[in-house]
Design a protein around this motif. Sequence first.
Motif, short mmCIF file in Angstrom:
data_model
loop_
_atom_site.label_atom_id
_atom_site.label_comp_id
_atom_site.label_asym_id
_atom_site.label_seq_id
_atom_site.Cartn_x
_atom_site.Cartn_y
_atom_site.Cartn_z
N UNK A 187 0.72 -1.22 -0.04
CA UNK A 187 0.07 0.11 0.00
C UNK A 187 0.85 1.25 0.15
N UNK A 188 0.50 2.21 -0.68
CA UNK A 188 1.14 3.54 -0.67
C UNK A 188 -0.14 4.50 -0.45
N UNK B 161 -2.92 -4.92 10.00
CA UNK B 161 -2.58 -3.71 9.69
C UNK B 161 -3.87 -2.57 9.04
N UNK B 162 -4.94 -2.92 9.67
CA UNK B 162 -6.51 -2.45 9.12
C UNK B 162 -6.16 -0.79 9.00
N UNK C 270 6.52 0.52 5.10
CA UNK C 270 6.32 -0.66 4.15
C UNK C 270 5.67 -1.74 4.71
N UNK C 271 4.91 -1.30 5.55
CA UNK C 271 3.53 -2.24 6.14
C UNK C 271 2.83 -2.77 4.94
N UNK C 272 2.18 -3.92 5.26
CA UNK C 272 1.27 -4.56 4.18
C UNK C 272 -0.21 -4.49 5.13
N UNK C 273 -1.08 -4.51 4.09
CA UNK C 273 -2.32 -4.62 4.78
C UNK C 273 -3.46 -5.69 3.90
N UNK C 274 -4.74 -5.70 4.51
CA UNK C 274 -5.73 -6.61 3.92
C UNK C 274 -7.21 -5.82 4.35
N UNK C 275 -7.13 -4.95 4.83
CA UNK C 275 -8.46 -4.18 5.18
C UNK C 275 -8.48 -2.63 5.25
N UNK D 288 -6.50 15.00 9.53
CA UNK D 288 -7.47 14.13 10.25
C UNK D 288 -6.80 12.70 10.93
N UNK D 289 -7.47 12.17 11.90
CA UNK D 289 -7.25 11.05 12.75
C UNK D 289 -6.82 9.94 11.86
N UNK D 290 -7.75 9.67 10.79
CA UNK D 290 -7.36 8.41 10.16
C UNK D 290 -5.94 8.56 9.36
N UNK D 291 -5.70 9.77 8.81
CA UNK D 291 -4.24 9.75 8.29
C UNK D 291 -3.07 9.62 9.16
N UNK D 292 -3.55 10.44 10.33
CA UNK D 292 -2.34 10.06 11.57
C UNK D 292 -2.32 8.67 11.91
N UNK D 293 -3.35 7.84 11.85
CA UNK D 293 -3.20 6.44 12.35
C UNK D 293 -2.44 5.64 11.25
N UNK D 294 -2.67 6.00 9.93
CA UNK D 294 -2.19 5.30 8.91
C UNK D 294 -0.58 5.68 9.18
N UNK D 295 -0.24 6.87 9.51
CA UNK D 295 1.32 7.19 9.42
C UNK D 295 1.89 6.66 10.95
N UNK D 296 1.27 5.88 11.58
CA UNK D 296 1.93 5.30 12.83
C UNK D 296 2.26 3.86 12.41
N UNK D 297 1.89 3.32 11.50
CA UNK D 297 2.39 2.10 11.12
C UNK D 297 3.86 1.86 10.78
#
Length: 393
Positions: free
Chosen positions: A45-46, A106-107, A68-73, A56-65
Amino acid sequence: MFTILPIKGLFEQIEGFYCDGISAGLKPNNALDLGFIYSDTLCDVEALFTENRFQAAPLKHYQMYEKDFKTNFLLINSKNANAMTGKKGIEDINTIFSSLNYDVVNPIMSSTGVIGNPLPIEKIVKGANSFNLKAKNAYNLSKAIMTTDAYEKNCMYEVKLEDGSSFKIGAVAKGAGMINPNLATMLCFICTDANVPKKDMKEALKLNSKTTFNAISVDGDTSTNDTVLLLTNKKSNTYNKEAFFEALRLVMHDMAMLMVADGEGAKKAAAFEVKNAATYEEAEKAAKALSNSLLVKTALFGEDPNFGRIASTIGASGIKSDENRLVISYNDVIVYNKGELVFNEEVEQAAAKVLQNDKFKITCDIGVGEYDFTAYGCDLGYKYVEINADYRT
């Protein structure tokens, strides 16, 4: 050599991707408001995010991973942006994901809607736990993520390579207001089975955003939630860099043009082409000034070929220019020609006829260099004010 073909249907056709949209009670009248994208294998994912400093919080949450993490959801809600909600906004996302009755890796969460309200956690959890992760309904998903959109936005392409191999790429998006991306309210989710190297994903997104999402404006406002996500499950085991970059450009361009055409209350979509500027940066600056100008937008709404507003905006943009070199035209109708007043009654009527179309191009040939840029915008009328005056009510 390669061939890129638009195909009927949505990205649900890509093997291994599943999606749907449901009503979780966030919107009134049982409207669809919560959706997901699920992959049966882990995806690279990129992302590109808004440059608004209050992300917003969802963007900050993403950037805490980790990198090069992978996700499926991916979980997406409308009606509530989960922006300006502080640490609690991130905590609420973690609470939602920890409450799911199925396993995800890694949702990612994405939200759109009103800024400044806490997420309705119970409704989202209840809705998300009712998902059928084997559903394939990108149309429902596209409806669920809409806010002030008049219609859903999606596209799908298949890329065929010379050796007979192929891959697919498609997208679903939302966006009609607060559109002045500066990366990338707009959300765009792109799925592909191309075997894209991780390094190429970010490069392709950044390169293509310049002439697509970063070249559009509805109202000159940049949202707290603007997001472009690219997911690949690599199941086709096929890749060609040139073909992928071009296919991604087409997908992003399609989504960007649908957003402009759907500008809140908009009836006109305009391409603002600036030609022969002194530098690329100045061409871009002038084109975006035109796409953002309220005076230009209202002239388009009134179908008024007032070229004075075009010229004034070019001059005010601060780029190197000379009125004796400037040429302005509406499609192929020249209304100003290097200092010569050609705007007679016949020309005005011809230009006004151009503006009666749903789509048209306004070209400004600066005449001082060799650099071009095209920005895209829309008209601005009474409906825009009505929609945004009543947005929270």
